[in-house]
Design a protein around this motif. Structure first.
Motif, PDB file in Angstrom:
ATOM      1  N   SER A  21       1.102  -0.923   0.582  1.00 39.68           N
ATOM      2  CA  SER A  21      -0.001  -0.061  -0.054  1.00 39.68           C
ATOM      3  C   SER A  21       0.747   1.734  -0.059  1.00 39.68           C
ATOM      4  N   CYS A  22       0.223   2.177  -0.660  1.00 37.43           N
ATOM      5  CA  CYS A  22       0.554   3.748  -0.654  1.00 37.43           C
ATOM      6  C   CYS A  22       0.537   4.998  -0.666  1.00 37.43           C
ATOM      7  N   ALA A  23       0.801   5.524  -0.053  1.00 38.65           N
ATOM      8  CA  ALA A  23      -0.528   6.164   1.009  1.00 38.65           C
ATOM      9  C   ALA A  23       0.247   8.159   0.410  1.00 38.65           C
ATOM     10  N   ALA A  24      -0.148   9.296   0.038  1.00 44.78           N
ATOM     11  CA  ALA A  24       0.308  10.306  -0.735  1.00 44.78           C
ATOM     12  C   ALA A  24      -0.691  10.989   0.249  1.00 44.78           C
ATOM     13  N   SER A  25       0.416  12.051   0.323  1.00 42.41           N
ATOM     14  CA  SER A  25       0.511  13.419   1.744  1.00 42.41           C
ATOM     15  C   SER A  25       0.961  14.192   1.317  1.00 42.41           C
ATOM     16  N   GLY A  26       0.811  15.831   1.861  1.00 44.49           N
ATOM     17  CA  GLY A  26       1.472  16.734   1.360  1.00 44.49           C
ATOM     18  C   GLY A  26       0.726  17.933   0.107  1.00 44.49           C
ATOM     19  N   ASP A  27       1.453  18.122  -0.185  1.00 42.02           N
ATOM     20  CA  ASP A  27       0.764  19.208  -1.334  1.00 42.02           C
ATOM     21  C   ASP A  27       0.050  18.226  -2.684  1.00 42.02           C
ATOM     22  N   THR A  28      -0.815  17.872  -2.006  1.00 43.32           N
ATOM     23  CA  THR A  28      -1.794  16.724  -3.579  1.00 43.32           C
ATOM     24  C   THR A  28      -2.743  17.562  -4.211  1.00 43.32           C
ATOM     25  N   SER A  29      -2.952  19.624  -4.050  1.00 46.88           N
ATOM     26  CA  SER A  29      -3.253  20.111  -5.138  1.00 46.88           C
ATOM     27  C   SER A  29      -3.650  19.093  -6.734  1.00 46.88           C
ATOM     28  N   SER A  30      -2.800  19.523  -7.092  1.00 49.22           N
ATOM     29  CA  SER A  30      -2.647  18.704  -8.033  1.00 49.22           C
ATOM     30  C   SER A  30      -2.729  17.257  -7.908  1.00 49.22           C
ATOM     31  N   ARG A  31      -3.656  16.528  -9.209  1.00 47.16           N
ATOM     32  CA  ARG A  31      -4.041  15.272  -9.327  1.00 47.16           C
ATOM     33  C   ARG A  31      -2.599  14.297  -9.706  1.00 47.16           C
ATOM     34  N   LEU A  32      -2.077  13.434  -8.837  1.00 43.24           N
ATOM     35  CA  LEU A  32      -1.334  12.701  -8.496  1.00 43.24           C
ATOM     36  C   LEU A  32      -1.601  11.607 -10.577  1.00 43.24           C
ATOM     37  N   CYS A  33      -0.662  11.094 -10.361  1.00 45.41           N
ATOM     38  CA  CYS A  33      -0.061   9.380 -10.798  1.00 45.41           C
ATOM     39  C   CYS A  33       0.529   8.577 -10.045  1.00 45.41           C
ATOM     40  N   MET A  34      -0.145   7.675  -9.855  1.00 45.66           N
ATOM     41  CA  MET A  34       0.738   6.969  -8.742  1.00 45.66           C
ATOM     42  C   MET A  34       1.377   5.465  -8.855  1.00 45.66           C
ATOM     43  N   THR A  89      11.885 -10.813  -5.392  1.00 46.88           N
ATOM     44  CA  THR A  89      12.937 -10.200  -4.677  1.00 46.88           C
ATOM     45  C   THR A  89      13.032  -8.964  -4.789  1.00 46.88           C
ATOM     46  N   ALA A  90      12.664  -7.575  -4.718  1.00 42.97           N
ATOM     47  CA  ALA A  90      13.240  -6.499  -4.718  1.00 42.97           C
ATOM     48  C   ALA A  90      13.266  -5.585  -3.670  1.00 42.97           C
ATOM     49  N   MET A  91      13.817  -4.453  -3.871  1.00 43.59           N
ATOM     50  CA  MET A  91      12.737  -2.939  -3.587  1.00 43.59           C
ATOM     51  C   MET A  91      11.836  -2.919  -3.766  1.00 43.59           C
ATOM     52  N   TYR A  92      10.861  -1.886  -3.352  1.00 45.54           N
ATOM     53  CA  TYR A  92       9.603  -2.197  -4.140  1.00 45.54           C
ATOM     54  C   TYR A  92       9.423  -0.202  -3.734  1.00 45.54           C
ATOM     55  N   PHE A  93       9.031   0.548  -4.049  1.00 43.22           N
ATOM     56  CA  PHE A  93       8.639   1.781  -3.963  1.00 43.22           C
ATOM     57  C   PHE A  93       8.170   3.039  -4.867  1.00 43.22           C
ATOM     58  N   CYS A  94       7.035   3.085  -4.178  1.00 43.52           N
ATOM     59  CA  CYS A  94       5.757   3.930  -4.626  1.00 43.52           C
ATOM     60  C   CYS A  94       6.176   5.086  -5.094  1.00 43.52           C
ATOM     61  N   GLY A  95       5.882   5.124  -6.038  1.00 43.51           N
ATOM     62  CA  GLY A  95       6.303   6.643  -7.366  1.00 43.51           C
ATOM     63  C   GLY A  95       4.579   7.973  -7.401  1.00 43.51           C
ATOM     64  N   ALA A  96       5.816   8.865  -7.447  1.00 42.89           N
ATOM     65  CA  ALA A  96       3.885   9.578  -7.862  1.00 42.89           C
ATOM     66  C   ALA A  96       4.694  10.958  -9.044  1.00 42.89           C
ATOM     67  N   ALA A  97       3.736  11.545 -10.132  1.00 40.13           N
ATOM     68  CA  ALA A  97       3.613  11.606 -10.759  1.00 40.13           C
ATOM     69  C   ALA A  97       2.474  13.321 -10.646  1.00 40.13           C
ATOM     70  N   ARG A  98       2.744  13.884 -10.821  1.00 38.04           N
ATOM     71  CA  ARG A  98       1.295  15.599 -11.299  1.00 38.04           C
ATOM     72  C   ARG A  98       0.766  15.483 -12.452  1.00 38.04           C
ATOM     73  N   SER A  99      -0.075  15.513 -12.929  1.00 36.26           N
ATOM     74  CA  SER A  99      -1.051  16.098 -13.439  1.00 36.26           C
ATOM     75  C   SER A  99      -0.734  16.692 -14.078  1.00 36.26           C
ATOM     76  N   ASP A 100      -0.556  18.365 -13.202  1.00 41.41           N
ATOM     77  CA  ASP A 100       0.228  20.254 -14.598  1.00 41.41           C
ATOM     78  C   ASP A 100       1.020  19.318 -15.026  1.00 41.41           C
ATOM     79  N   THR A 101       2.032  18.674 -15.066  1.00 37.98           N
ATOM     80  CA  THR A 101       3.127  17.836 -15.796  1.00 37.98           C
ATOM     81  C   THR A 101       3.088  16.777 -16.949  1.00 37.98           C
ATOM     82  N   GLY A 102       1.886  16.497 -16.767  1.00 42.12           N
ATOM     83  CA  GLY A 102       1.052  15.510 -17.383  1.00 42.12           C
ATOM     84  C   GLY A 102       1.286  14.080 -17.239  1.00 42.12           C
ATOM     85  N   CYS A 103       2.100  13.896 -16.203  1.00 43.56           N
ATOM     86  CA  CYS A 103       2.238  13.130 -15.380  1.00 43.56           C
ATOM     87  C   CYS A 103       3.354  12.054 -16.675  1.00 43.56           C
TER      88      CYS A 103
END
Length: 119
Positions: A21-34, A89-103
């Motif tokens: 699971s991944c939770a985003a917080s902070g400046d989420t005013s722009s929709r995120l692509c995760m 087997t690996a390290m898994y990361f959650c990432g996010a891109a901002r929709s105002d940059t077209g993700c």
């Protein structure tokens, strides 16, 4: 700034399941692509599954049919991983891109969660 926090990694035997699971917080005013990424020892980060701006998704071919990415809320995603293999087997990361940059670019990253699959 956007903060991402992952949870749910761990150790499992081959054929088992884990849910990340991944939770985003902070400046989420722009929709995120995760999305989810992973990094093998000594290798670069690679995509596992992600959402696009139109809500469609993509899977890395080796996980298609075994992993399922879900948009749980606007700022929360999860990755259900079934039929796990030692090669997962690996390290898994959650990432996010901002929709105002077209993700177009993933700019924010979580700290990572280890997934270990034993044979």
């Amino acid at each position: 700034q956007v903060r991402l926090v992952e949870s749910g990694g761990g150790s499992v035997q081959a054929g088992g399941s884990l849910r990340l699971s991944c939770a985003a917080s902070g400046d989420t005013s722009s929709r995120l692509c995760m999305g989810w990424f992973r990094q093998f020892p000594g290798k670069g980060r690679e995509g596992v599954a992600r959402f696009y701006l139109d809500g469609s998704n993509w899977y890395e071919p080796s996980v298609k049919g075994r992993f399922t990415i879900s948009q749980d809320t606007d700022n929360n995603i999860s990755l259900q991983m079934d039929s796990l293999k030692p090669d997962d087997t690996a390290m898994y990361f959650c990432g996010a891109a901002r929709s105002d940059t077209g993700c177009s670019r993933f700019s924010y990253w979580g700290q990572g969660t280890q997934v270990t699959v034993s044979s």
